[in-house]
Write a protein that holds these residues in place. Sequence first.
Motif, PDB file in Angstrom:
ATOM      1  N   ARG A  35       0.533   3.657  -5.415  1.00 46.86           N
ATOM      2  CA  ARG A  35      -0.254   2.500  -5.827  1.00 46.86           C
ATOM      3  C   ARG A  35       0.409   1.235  -5.265  1.00 46.86           C
ATOM      4  NH1 ARG A  35      -3.930   3.319 -10.165  1.00 46.86           N
ATOM      5  NH2 ARG A  35      -3.868   5.472 -10.959  1.00 46.86           N
ATOM      6  N   HIS A  36      -0.168   0.688  -4.229  1.00 47.41           N
ATOM      7  CA  HIS A  36       0.417  -0.478  -3.566  1.00 47.41           C
ATOM      8  C   HIS A  36       0.436  -1.703  -4.473  1.00 47.41           C
ATOM      9  CE1 HIS A  36       0.522   1.708   0.198  1.00 47.41           C
ATOM     10  NE2 HIS A  36      -0.751   2.035   0.030  1.00 47.41           N
ATOM     11  N   ARG A  37      -0.469  -1.754  -5.413  1.00 44.61           N
ATOM     12  CA  ARG A  37      -0.571  -2.925  -6.288  1.00 44.61           C
ATOM     13  C   ARG A  37       0.601  -3.044  -7.255  1.00 44.61           C
ATOM     14  NH1 ARG A  37      -6.308  -3.131  -9.013  1.00 44.61           N
ATOM     15  NH2 ARG A  37      -5.292  -4.958  -9.934  1.00 44.61           N
ATOM     16  N   ARG A  38       1.420  -1.990  -7.387  1.00 45.89           N
ATOM     17  CA  ARG A  38       2.563  -2.078  -8.299  1.00 45.89           C
ATOM     18  C   ARG A  38       3.489  -3.230  -7.943  1.00 45.89           C
ATOM     19  NH1 ARG A  38       3.459   4.201  -7.493  1.00 45.89           N
ATOM     20  NH2 ARG A  38       2.140   5.049  -9.167  1.00 45.89           N
ATOM     21  N   LEU A  39       3.609  -3.507  -6.647  1.00 46.38           N
ATOM     22  CA  LEU A  39       4.528  -4.548  -6.195  1.00 46.38           C
ATOM     23  C   LEU A  39       3.873  -5.921  -6.153  1.00 46.38           C
ATOM     24  CD1 LEU A  39       6.444  -2.704  -3.325  1.00 46.38           C
ATOM     25  CD2 LEU A  39       6.965  -2.833  -5.764  1.00 46.38           C
ATOM     26  N   ARG A  40       2.665  -6.020  -6.702  1.00 44.07           N
ATOM     27  CA  ARG A  40       1.955  -7.308  -6.744  1.00 44.07           C
ATOM     28  C   ARG A  40       1.697  -7.758  -8.186  1.00 44.07           C
ATOM     29  NH1 ARG A  40      -2.656  -4.870  -2.784  1.00 44.07           N
ATOM     30  NH2 ARG A  40      -1.287  -4.326  -1.036  1.00 44.07           N
ATOM     31  N   ASN A  41       2.309  -7.092  -9.146  1.00 46.18           N
ATOM     32  CA  ASN A  41       1.961  -7.293 -10.556  1.00 46.18           C
ATOM     33  C   ASN A  41       2.339  -8.655 -11.110  1.00 46.18           C
ATOM     34  OD1 ASN A  41       0.601  -4.956 -11.164  1.00 46.18           O
ATOM     35  ND2 ASN A  41       2.454  -3.813 -11.725  1.00 46.18           N
ATOM     36  N   SER A  42       3.330  -9.321 -10.528  1.00 47.95           N
ATOM     37  CA  SER A  42       3.776 -10.618 -11.053  1.00 47.95           C
ATOM     38  C   SER A  42       4.265 -11.477  -9.910  1.00 47.95           C
ATOM     39  CB  SER A  42       4.901 -10.431 -12.079  1.00 47.95           C
ATOM     40  OG  SER A  42       6.087  -9.977 -11.433  1.00 47.95           O
TER      41      SER A  42
ATOM     42  N   TYR B 102      -3.246   8.892  -3.380  1.00 51.25           N
ATOM     43  CA  TYR B 102      -3.663   8.208  -4.615  1.00 51.25           C
ATOM     44  C   TYR B 102      -3.957   9.271  -5.678  1.00 51.25           C
ATOM     45  CZ  TYR B 102      -6.434   5.486  -7.887  1.00 51.25           C
ATOM     46  OH  TYR B 102      -6.895   4.891  -9.025  1.00 51.25           O
TER      47      TYR B 102
ATOM     48  N   LEU C  86       7.776 -10.339  -8.797  1.00 51.27           N
ATOM     49  CA  LEU C  86       7.753  -9.174  -7.919  1.00 51.27           C
ATOM     50  C   LEU C  86       7.282  -9.544  -6.519  1.00 51.27           C
ATOM     51  CD1 LEU C  86       6.413  -6.209 -10.075  1.00 51.27           C
ATOM     52  CD2 LEU C  86       8.477  -6.197  -8.669  1.00 51.27           C
TER      53      LEU C  86
END
Length: 329
Positions: A7-14, A3, A17
Amino acid sequence: MSYPLVRHRRLRNSAGLRNMVRETSIGVNDFIMPIFVMEGEGIKEEMASMPGVYHWSLDTMEQELAEIVGLGIQSVLIFGVPEHKDAIGSSAFEDNGIVQRAIRKIKTLYPELVVVADTCLCQFTDHGHCGVVHTSECGADIVNDESLQLLAKTAVSQARAGADIIAPSNMMDGFVAAIRQGLDEAGFENTPIMSYSVKFSSAYYGPFREAAHSTPQFGDRKTYQMDPANAREALREAQTDVEEGADFLMVKPALAYLDVVRMLRDRYDLPIVAYNVSAEYSMVKAAAMQGWIDERAIVLETLIGMKRAGADLIITYHAKDAARWLQEK
């Protein structure tokens, strides 16, 4: 340090996605809807412990079938409640038995609907056990090999009526081999067997026993259904069924045994079936009726969990609701 580069959250943005990277999916083709049929006319009786699930007579069953087919569900599992019960469950293998007549009617109305026939004796015996009972001074014994002959007769009668899949649920030793031999000798070598390979002696069956009128009149089923504590034994049971010619392997119940579903998925290439049983359904319904949970969210999360564990197919009383919710998404 990983980190902030990773960033794992990149693939949860929408939502888009999240949909793109979703690893497990569930659809209406994954569901098998149980139906309970009984003798009589004009019967549509809701089960007190299973809201939304009914006993149907053959004439009213058409309502249920039309709804199931309209929702795109492609398979049903038939349980029968007979008018007559005896020590050997003879109405289970009568060509004019309630299950056999239901199968014929379904195949006449909806020939493309895949009909799975539950193959057991417990609903048809006056003692409520899944095989022949012998009594002696030492007590009662559910006799294995004598029961196999009756189970094979039942399977053949169901196949003759038009069942697409035979689903033996009795947990007698050698039941798959006996049924496979019986089907082959009767000319039904292409009829697959969906074996209840790993069926635990579970407290989760309570509401079903009301639905199927199959509560044992004495003792319990622990001498033939599995101990809930055993997982390695589950693999032995499944391996035996594979060697005897099973075409599907089932784990029942599902929710408390997802580890077993995964074990079978990792070891065998056959389709794996999870049975989302009656108490699993009833607990969700009861909590939802109290407003304690979001029923839709809970059901879909539970079903996706079963798929993620490795199930290819799910037998579930939630099938109609889940099919509607998936259409709305």
